[in-house]
Design a protein around this motif. Sequence first.
Motif, PDB file in Angstrom:
ATOM      1  N   THR A   7       0.855  -1.186   0.000  1.00 20.35           N
ATOM      2  CA  THR A   7       0.000   0.000   0.000  1.00 20.35           C
ATOM      3  C   THR A   7       0.890   1.235   0.000  1.00 20.35           C
ATOM      4  O   THR A   7       1.675   1.438   0.937  1.00 20.35           O
ATOM      5  N   LYS A   8       0.789   2.041  -1.041  1.00 19.44           N
ATOM      6  CA  LYS A   8       1.535   3.296  -1.105  1.00 19.44           C
ATOM      7  C   LYS A   8       0.596   4.433  -0.692  1.00 19.44           C
ATOM      8  O   LYS A   8      -0.610   4.401  -0.967  1.00 19.44           O
ATOM      9  N   THR A   9       1.172   5.419  -0.014  1.00 17.72           N
ATOM     10  CA  THR A   9       0.377   6.515   0.535  1.00 17.72           C
ATOM     11  C   THR A   9       0.867   7.847  -0.021  1.00 17.72           C
ATOM     12  O   THR A   9       2.070   8.123  -0.024  1.00 17.72           O
ATOM     13  N   GLN A  10      -0.095   8.655  -0.495  1.00 16.52           N
ATOM     14  CA  GLN A  10       0.243  10.015  -0.906  1.00 16.52           C
ATOM     15  C   GLN A  10       0.034  10.923   0.314  1.00 16.52           C
ATOM     16  O   GLN A  10      -1.076  11.027   0.837  1.00 16.52           O
ATOM     17  N   VAL A  11       1.115  11.538   0.768  1.00 19.46           N
ATOM     18  CA  VAL A  11       1.073  12.231   2.047  1.00 19.46           C
ATOM     19  C   VAL A  11       1.806  13.569   1.969  1.00 19.46           C
ATOM     20  O   VAL A  11       2.724  13.749   1.162  1.00 19.46           O
ATOM     21  N   ARG A  12       1.382  14.505   2.808  1.00 22.59           N
ATOM     22  CA  ARG A  12       2.113  15.762   2.941  1.00 22.59           C
ATOM     23  C   ARG A  12       2.173  16.139   4.420  1.00 22.59           C
ATOM     24  O   ARG A  12       1.402  15.623   5.244  1.00 22.59           O
ATOM     25  N   HIS A  13       3.095  17.036   4.760  1.00 27.13           N
ATOM     26  CA  HIS A  13       3.252  17.400   6.171  1.00 27.13           C
ATOM     27  C   HIS A  13       3.795  18.815   6.308  1.00 27.13           C
ATOM     28  O   HIS A  13       4.303  19.418   5.354  1.00 27.13           O
ATOM     29  N   ILE A  14       3.678  19.316   7.524  1.00 23.80           N
ATOM     30  CA  ILE A  14       4.328  20.565   7.927  1.00 23.80           C
ATOM     31  C   ILE A  14       5.208  20.226   9.126  1.00 23.80           C
ATOM     32  O   ILE A  14       4.735  19.606  10.090  1.00 23.80           O
ATOM     33  N   LEU A  15       6.476  20.611   9.059  1.00 23.43           N
ATOM     34  CA  LEU A  15       7.448  20.287  10.114  1.00 23.43           C
ATOM     35  C   LEU A  15       7.875  21.559  10.833  1.00 23.43           C
ATOM     36  O   LEU A  15       8.225  22.561  10.196  1.00 23.43           O
ATOM     37  N   ILE A  16       7.847  21.500  12.175  1.00 21.44           N
ATOM     38  CA  ILE A  16       8.429  22.556  13.006  1.00 21.44           C
ATOM     39  C   ILE A  16       9.560  21.916  13.811  1.00 21.44           C
ATOM     40  O   ILE A  16       9.319  21.001  14.617  1.00 21.44           O
ATOM     41  N   LYS A  17      10.794  22.387  13.596  1.00 19.64           N
ATOM     42  CA  LYS A  17      11.942  21.865  14.338  1.00 19.64           C
ATOM     43  C   LYS A  17      12.100  22.623  15.656  1.00 19.64           C
ATOM     44  O   LYS A  17      11.768  23.808  15.750  1.00 19.64           O
ATOM     45  N   THR A  18      12.620  21.931  16.659  1.00 17.53           N
ATOM     46  CA  THR A  18      12.922  22.590  17.932  1.00 17.53           C
ATOM     47  C   THR A  18      14.367  23.075  17.922  1.00 17.53           C
ATOM     48  O   THR A  18      15.222  22.502  17.240  1.00 17.53           O
ATOM     49  N   TRP A  75       4.255   9.949  -3.229  1.00 14.56           N
ATOM     50  CA  TRP A  75       3.813   8.603  -2.866  1.00 14.56           C
ATOM     51  C   TRP A  75       4.940   7.886  -2.119  1.00 14.56           C
ATOM     52  O   TRP A  75       6.059   7.822  -2.607  1.00 14.56           O
ATOM     53  N   VAL A  76       4.643   7.380  -0.931  1.00 15.44           N
ATOM     54  CA  VAL A  76       5.675   6.712  -0.140  1.00 15.44           C
ATOM     55  C   VAL A  76       5.295   5.249   0.085  1.00 15.44           C
ATOM     56  O   VAL A  76       4.120   4.914   0.276  1.00 15.44           O
ATOM     57  N   ALA A  77       6.309   4.399   0.063  1.00 17.10           N
ATOM     58  CA  ALA A  77       6.115   2.970   0.293  1.00 17.10           C
ATOM     59  C   ALA A  77       6.328   2.655   1.771  1.00 17.10           C
ATOM     60  O   ALA A  77       6.962   3.432   2.499  1.00 17.10           O
ATOM     61  N   PRO A  78       5.829   1.515   2.249  1.00 24.19           N
ATOM     62  CA  PRO A  78       6.053   1.121   3.647  1.00 24.19           C
ATOM     63  C   PRO A  78       7.550   1.081   3.964  1.00 24.19           C
ATOM     64  O   PRO A  78       8.351   0.592   3.179  1.00 24.19           O
ATOM     65  N   GLY A  79       7.913   1.608   5.128  1.00 24.80           N
ATOM     66  CA  GLY A  79       9.304   1.589   5.558  1.00 24.80           C
ATOM     67  C   GLY A  79      10.126   2.764   5.095  1.00 24.80           C
ATOM     68  O   GLY A  79      11.290   2.905   5.479  1.00 24.80           O
ATOM     69  N   ALA A  80       9.542   3.644   4.278  1.00 21.75           N
ATOM     70  CA  ALA A  80      10.305   4.773   3.734  1.00 21.75           C
ATOM     71  C   ALA A  80      10.450   5.910   4.739  1.00 21.75           C
ATOM     72  O   ALA A  80      11.343   6.745   4.608  1.00 21.75           O
TER      73      ALA A  80
END
Length: 429
Positions: free
Chosen positions: A283-294, A342-347
Amino acid sequence: MKLALVIFLFLRCFFIAPVGAQVLDRIVAIVEEDVILERELQNEVAIISQRIKESKTMMPPDYILRKQVLDKLIMDKLQRQLAERSGININEETLANAANDIARRNNMTTAQFRNELEKQSISYQSFLDNLRNEIIINQLRGREIGERVKVTDREVEHYQDTEGKLGGDAVQYRLGHILVSLPEGASASAIQKANSKVQGIVKQLREGQDFGQVAMEQSEGGDALKGGDLGWRPISQIPTLFVDEVVKMKQGDISDPIRSPSGVHVIKLLETKGGGSGQHMITKTQVRHILIKTNELVNDEEAKKRLINLKGRISDGDSFESLARAHSDDKGSALNGGSLDWVAPGALVAEFEETMNKLAINEISEPIQTQFGWHLIQVLDRKQQDNSSEFEKEQVRETIRKRKIEEETELWLRRLRDEGYVEIFHDRL
C-alpha cells in the motif's frame, strides 16, 4: 612473559584450594585474561542438557557434552573480551528495553515474563546476563563482519539467473550438519587427518548411526549441541557451498565430504516441505506534512502550539499547501506544499508512518513528534501496487548478504579461536 600466562600463574596460585574446598571453584580453562570455573561449566551443561531432553534427542556421553559446552563457553569468552577491547558496552536502559521487547513478543508484561522465568527455575538476573552477552556479541559481529559484507547488483542478477530458477523459496529444506574444522594454513598431514575422520563419519552415518548423536559427539560446528540441526531453510538461506549438493539429494541422503576454508563438512537432508509464492502487494500513501523543528528558541511546547494554530487555520479554510510553504522547516517538501509524494512502507520513520497509517483520506493528524521535530500530517490518497520485482531484488540482496555473513562468521570464529590464548585442563573434563 605473555600477559595471559602471567595471569594464569597468578590465578593458579590464587585458586589452589585448601583441604575441603569445593571442587566447583577450580579452574577448567584459561581464556586470555579470564578463566572458566567448574561451576560455570556445570551450570551451562545443566541448561544444555535440559534443552536436549526437551528436544527428545539422545543425550551424548557426559565427557562429550562437557567438551562441546566448554568449547561454546570459550568462544563466548573470546568474543566478550574482544568486544570489551573494542569499547562495546550495553547500558542498563538498552538492556531493559530489549528485555521488555522479548516480553511483548511473548504477549506478556515484563512482570509476567519474569514470573514465567522463575517458574522454570531461571533467575531474571541470569536471563539479563545472557541477553546482555547476546547483544554485545551481535554488535561485535556486526562491526567485525557485517560492515565489511557488500552485495553488488551483479551478484543479485547472477543469483536471479541461476539459483532463482531452482524454484525460489517454494521448497524448504531441513539439513543436518557436521563440521570437522581445520585451522588456516593447515598442514598436509592435518588435512589428511581431517579427511580420514570425515570419511569415517560418513561411513557411520550411511550404516545407520543416528545423525544427531554423531553430530553432538564429533562435530566442531556451532550447531553441534543441537545435533547439527540447521532448521528449516529455503534454498536461498542455505550456505552457498551446500546448495549444489542439496538440490541433488533425496530425503535421508548423506553427502560426500564438502571442503571449505573452515574445514570439512557433511550434510544430511533430513526433510523437505513445499511452499508457495505469489504477488507481493504493498500500500503506497500520498502524504504531505508541515514540520516545526525545535531549537534554542523553539521548545517542544512552542512547536506543538504553532502546529495546533496552523491546523486551526486549515480548518477555517486556509490552504495546507500555502501554510506548508510559509511555515514548514522541511525546506525540500515545503517547496511542493509539504508533499512527500507517494511513499512505500518503511520509507519514513516509524512514528510518522504509524500515525500516517491511522489517518483517513484527507484527515489531518494532531501534532506528533519524531527525531526530526514536530509534524502535522495529511493523507491525500492510498493505492495498492504490485511490488514483486523490487521486493524480489531486495529479498535476493538480503539473502546473499546473510549467506556471506554466515560464511564470514564461521571463518572469523575459527581465526579468533586459533589466535586466542586458551589452555584447557583436560584432566578436569
